[in-house]
Design an enzyme around this catalytic site. Structure first.
Site, PDB file in Angstrom:
ATOM      1  N   LYS A 122       0.797  -1.104  -0.068  1.00  0.00           N
ATOM      2  CA  LYS A 122       0.048  -0.047   0.028  1.00  0.00           C
ATOM      3  C   LYS A 122       0.974   1.200  -0.073  1.00  0.00           C
ATOM      4  O   LYS A 122       1.949   1.406   0.764  1.00  0.00           O
ATOM      5  CB  LYS A 122      -0.858  -0.004   1.422  1.00  0.00           C
ATOM      6  N   ASP A 134      -2.206  10.457  -5.666  1.00  0.00           N
ATOM      7  CA  ASP A 134      -0.807  10.380  -6.092  1.00  0.00           C
ATOM      8  C   ASP A 134      -0.237   8.759  -6.079  1.00  0.00           C
ATOM      9  O   ASP A 134       0.782   8.443  -6.273  1.00  0.00           O
ATOM     10  CB  ASP A 134      -0.007  11.459  -5.510  1.00  0.00           C
ATOM     11  N   ASP A 270     -16.132  -1.115   0.131  1.00  0.00           N
ATOM     12  CA  ASP A 270     -14.797  -1.345  -0.321  1.00  0.00           C
ATOM     13  C   ASP A 270     -13.862  -1.717   0.850  1.00  0.00           C
ATOM     14  O   ASP A 270     -12.742  -2.299   0.663  1.00  0.00           O
ATOM     15  CB  ASP A 270     -14.164  -0.309  -1.424  1.00  0.00           C
ATOM     16  N   ASN A 271     -14.185  -1.282   2.114  1.00  0.00           N
ATOM     17  CA  ASN A 271     -13.405  -1.648   3.120  1.00  0.00           C
ATOM     18  C   ASN A 271     -14.053  -2.796   4.010  1.00  0.00           C
ATOM     19  O   ASN A 271     -13.534  -2.846   5.057  1.00  0.00           O
ATOM     20  CB  ASN A 271     -13.219  -0.375   3.708  1.00  0.00           C
ATOM     21  N   ASP A 280      -8.116  -1.807   6.508  1.00  0.00           N
ATOM     22  CA  ASP A 280      -7.982  -0.297   6.456  1.00  0.00           C
ATOM     23  C   ASP A 280      -8.040   0.362   7.465  1.00  0.00           C
ATOM     24  O   ASP A 280      -9.066   0.821   7.782  1.00  0.00           O
ATOM     25  CB  ASP A 280      -8.971  -0.178   5.195  1.00  0.00           C
TER      26      ASP A 280
HETATM   27  P1  AMP Z   1      -9.232   3.987   1.329  1.00  0.00           P
HETATM   28  O1  AMP Z   1      -9.877   5.205   1.995  1.00  0.00           O
HETATM   29  O2  AMP Z   1      -7.928   3.752   1.329  1.00  0.00           O
HETATM   30  O3  AMP Z   1     -10.003   2.728   1.637  1.00  0.00           O
HETATM   31  O4  AMP Z   1      -9.412   4.307  -0.474  1.00  0.00           O
HETATM   32  C1  AMP Z   1     -10.460   4.376  -1.174  1.00  0.00           C
HETATM   33  C2  AMP Z   1     -10.045   4.314  -2.376  1.00  0.00           C
HETATM   34  O5  AMP Z   1      -9.397   5.685  -2.916  1.00  0.00           O
HETATM   35  C3  AMP Z   1      -9.310   3.271  -3.194  1.00  0.00           C
HETATM   36  O6  AMP Z   1      -9.518   3.150  -4.300  1.00  0.00           O
HETATM   37  C4  AMP Z   1      -7.885   3.928  -2.939  1.00  0.00           C
HETATM   38  O7  AMP Z   1      -7.273   3.240  -4.109  1.00  0.00           O
HETATM   39  C5  AMP Z   1      -8.074   5.154  -3.543  1.00  0.00           C
HETATM   40  N1  AMP Z   1      -6.793   6.148  -2.948  1.00  0.00           N
HETATM   41  C6  AMP Z   1      -6.772   6.501  -1.613  1.00  0.00           C
HETATM   42  N2  AMP Z   1      -5.681   7.217  -1.509  1.00  0.00           N
HETATM   43  C7  AMP Z   1      -5.206   7.212  -2.651  1.00  0.00           C
HETATM   44  C8  AMP Z   1      -4.004   7.890  -3.213  1.00  0.00           C
HETATM   45  N3  AMP Z   1      -3.157   8.911  -2.439  1.00  0.00           N
HETATM   46  N4  AMP Z   1      -3.735   7.796  -4.563  1.00  0.00           N
HETATM   47  C9  AMP Z   1      -4.661   7.104  -5.333  1.00  0.00           C
HETATM   48  N5  AMP Z   1      -5.522   6.460  -4.946  1.00  0.00           N
HETATM   49  C10 AMP Z   1      -5.935   6.632  -3.566  1.00  0.00           C
HETATM   50 MG    MG Z   2      -9.832   0.906   1.202  1.00  0.00          MG
END
Ligand code: AMP
Ligand code: MG
Length: 509
Positions: A122, A134, A270-271, A280
């Site tokens: 990650k 990013d 998705d989590n 997550d």
């Molecule tokens: P999360 O909040 O980590 O569960 O992520 C939710 C979605 O946002 C997922 O599709 C992640 O891959 C995407 N995502 C979160 N942070 C980033 C980042 N810095 N760059 C690209 N995608 C991100």
């Molecule tokens: Mg996630």
């Protein structure tokens, strides 16, 4: 345009023996990809015992060569790095395409216990799913996930785990300015989510959904793969049984969260991992004073994912999973909805039974009586509004048995308010006659004394981002044995001082 093939290491050096079933069986469900280059990868923390459990060679992996792998810049031989496709309901709104925007599945290994485990990176750079992001992660949140996941593991709660936290040597721009970039190597029973099913359902790709269902069943519930002869309708058996299986896993998982005062904070579909593991650790936190409305996440303004809402949200997410499988349940949509709803409705009973079992253990009960639910519930009710620390109130119960009769009352702003409950509890214990010392010992094995206290987590991460890992290491060591009281660790068992104020967490991207 996919990047050029990832440079690969010589086979066997690190002990990776990949068996990449997701890549092999689910073509079209992912994009083959490689991690971004890392200028100066450095392993900051490495989980030796987990590495051994995975059959890896810690001495080879916890090295500069290993750092390049764990940062995602170099793929070990046999890896098939890929970004997974998934969708998801985020705070109730549906996004048909999320996917691994800053992560890669490096591959799968079979661990020493014969279990298939994903190794996932990650923060390894942009992918075709990155949208505006990013693709990076920064050190603080990476170490936070490491710490919280290990704490949950030590508490006996199903969770993904950290294999390593690796600094990339590059800075990443975040709100407050440049911060050190890092990659978390995460191990999970799989990275299938409710959102994986939603991705194909939203596109109407029924054949792919069926492949996914078969894969998920084979991986997480192989005993369901064949309908028993007695099944009334063989066609609908597998999807129905899989929903039931997942409802069970999630109901039990959330009951465990509730039993330790854990607030996940971002229970988007998705989590929610189909393995039944907590996944997550963005804005999650443990509550100090018991308040069912507790919310830590700065972006959760409506309190959708508040402590007390976690059961309702889990059930809601499971209904989203069930929706994706309706076509397989019956060609008659109404009939399919009726049958699937019955499976989802079972969540409440499974949850309640699990919660009650956990509460009985926390209260030191070895027998069951009808009034036990009310007894447990009344303790929580009486703690509310009293500033009673969740963890320490439960831990105090065994202290009462060991002669400190005021231990629970000391948690209350108005100590007298605890008296009635304590009397009820002690009358109940009188009908559950076991040796008090044995009872206290059993209670102390389920009521932790050390949880990741928010102020200590923040202090540890703050020091770590300034280059001092000592507070992180000390906290992690305490949390790896959360049930055994040790001398000199009182500060780790105390709630945050008032000066810490209201705790706010961030998603940590
Ligand atoms: P999360 O909040 O980590 O569960 O992520 C939710 C979605 O946002 C997922 O599709 C992640 O891959 C995407 N995502 C979160 N942070 C980033 C980042 N810095 N760059 C690209 N995608 C991100
Ligand atoms: Mg996630």
């Amino acid at each position: 345009m996919p990047p050029a093939a990832t440079p690969q290491t010589a086979p066997d050096t690190f002990g990776f023996v990949f068996d990449n079933s997701y890549a092999r069986d689910l073509e079209g469900f992912y994009v083959e990809w490689q991690g971004a280059a890392a200028p100066e990868p450095e392993i900051l923390r490495f989980n030796d015992s987990l590495a051994r459990e995975l059959g890896l060679n810690p001495d080879a992996l916890n090295t500069p060569e290993g750092a390049a792998i764990l940062a995602g810049a170099v793929a070990p031989a046999g890896a098939a790095p890929l970004a997974m496709a998934y969708a998801g309901h985020q705070f109730g709104g549906f996004s048909p395409q999320l996917g691994d925007g800053r992560a890669l599945l490096l591959g799968e290994v079979i661990d020493r216990n014969g279990n298939r485990r994903d190794i996932h990176l990650k923060g390894s750079g942009r992918t075709p799913f990155s949208r505006g992001g990013d693709g990076k992660a920064v050190l603080g949140p990476v170490l936070r996930e490491y710490l919280m996941g290990e704490a949950m593991y030590a508490l006996g709660i199903p969770t993904t785990r950290a294999l390593a936290a690796t600094a990339t040597g590059a800075n990443v721009m975040r709100d407050g300015g440049p911060q050190p970039g890092a990659v978390l190597a995460r191990v999970a029973a799989s990275h299938l989510r409710v959102g994986t099913f939603q991705f194909f359902a939203a596109r109407g790709e029924t054949d792919n959904l069926r492949r996914l269902l078969d894969y998920a069943v084979a991986r997480h519930a192989p005993e369901l793969a064949h309908a028993p002869d007695a099944a009334p309708d063989v066609q609908m058996y597998v999807p129905m049984a899989y929903i039931r299986h997942t409802v069970n896993l999630q109901a039990k998982l959330v009951a465990q969260w509730m039993s330790v005062g854990f607030v996940h904070g971002v229970m988007n579909t998705d989590n929610m991992a189909l393995s039944g593991e907590t996944i997550d650790y963005g804005p999650c936190a443990f509550m100090d004073a018991y308040d069912p409305a507790t919310v830590f996440s700065s972006i959760d303004r409506q309190g959708r994912y508040a402590y007390e809402n976690q059961t309702g949200i889990a059930r809601w997410n499971l209904a989203r999973l069930a929706e994706t499988l309706l076509d397989f349940i019956s060609p008659d949509e109404e009939e399919a909805i009726r049958l699937a709803s019955a499976e989802i409705d079972a969540f409440g009973a499974v949850y309640e039974a699990e919660w009650l079992a956990l509460m009985r253990a926390k209260l030191g009960l070895t027998t069951a009586e009808d009034g036990d639910f009310a007894l447990a519930h009344n303790l929580l009710k009486s703690m509310e509004g009293q500033g009673a620390d969740f963890t320490n109130s439960f831990r105090a119960l065994a202290d009462i048995l060991q002669g400190d009769s005021g231990a629970l009352r000391a948690q209350f702003t108005n100590p007298d308010d605890a008296r009635d409950w304590q009397n009820d509890w002690q009358s109940r214990l009188a009908r559950d006659p076991i040796d008090p010392e044995k009872r206290a010992a059993a209670m102390n094995r389920v009521n932790p004394i050390y949880i990741p206290r928010n102020h200590l987590v923040e202090a540890a991460l703050d020091a770590a981002t300034k280059g001092n890992m000592a507070p992180f290491d000390a906290l992690l060591a305490v949390l790896m044995d959360p049930f055994t009281k040790r001398d000199g660790l009182d500060a780790y068992a105390a709630p945050a001082p008032d000066s810490f104020g209201n705790y706010r967490t961030f998603c940590g991207t």
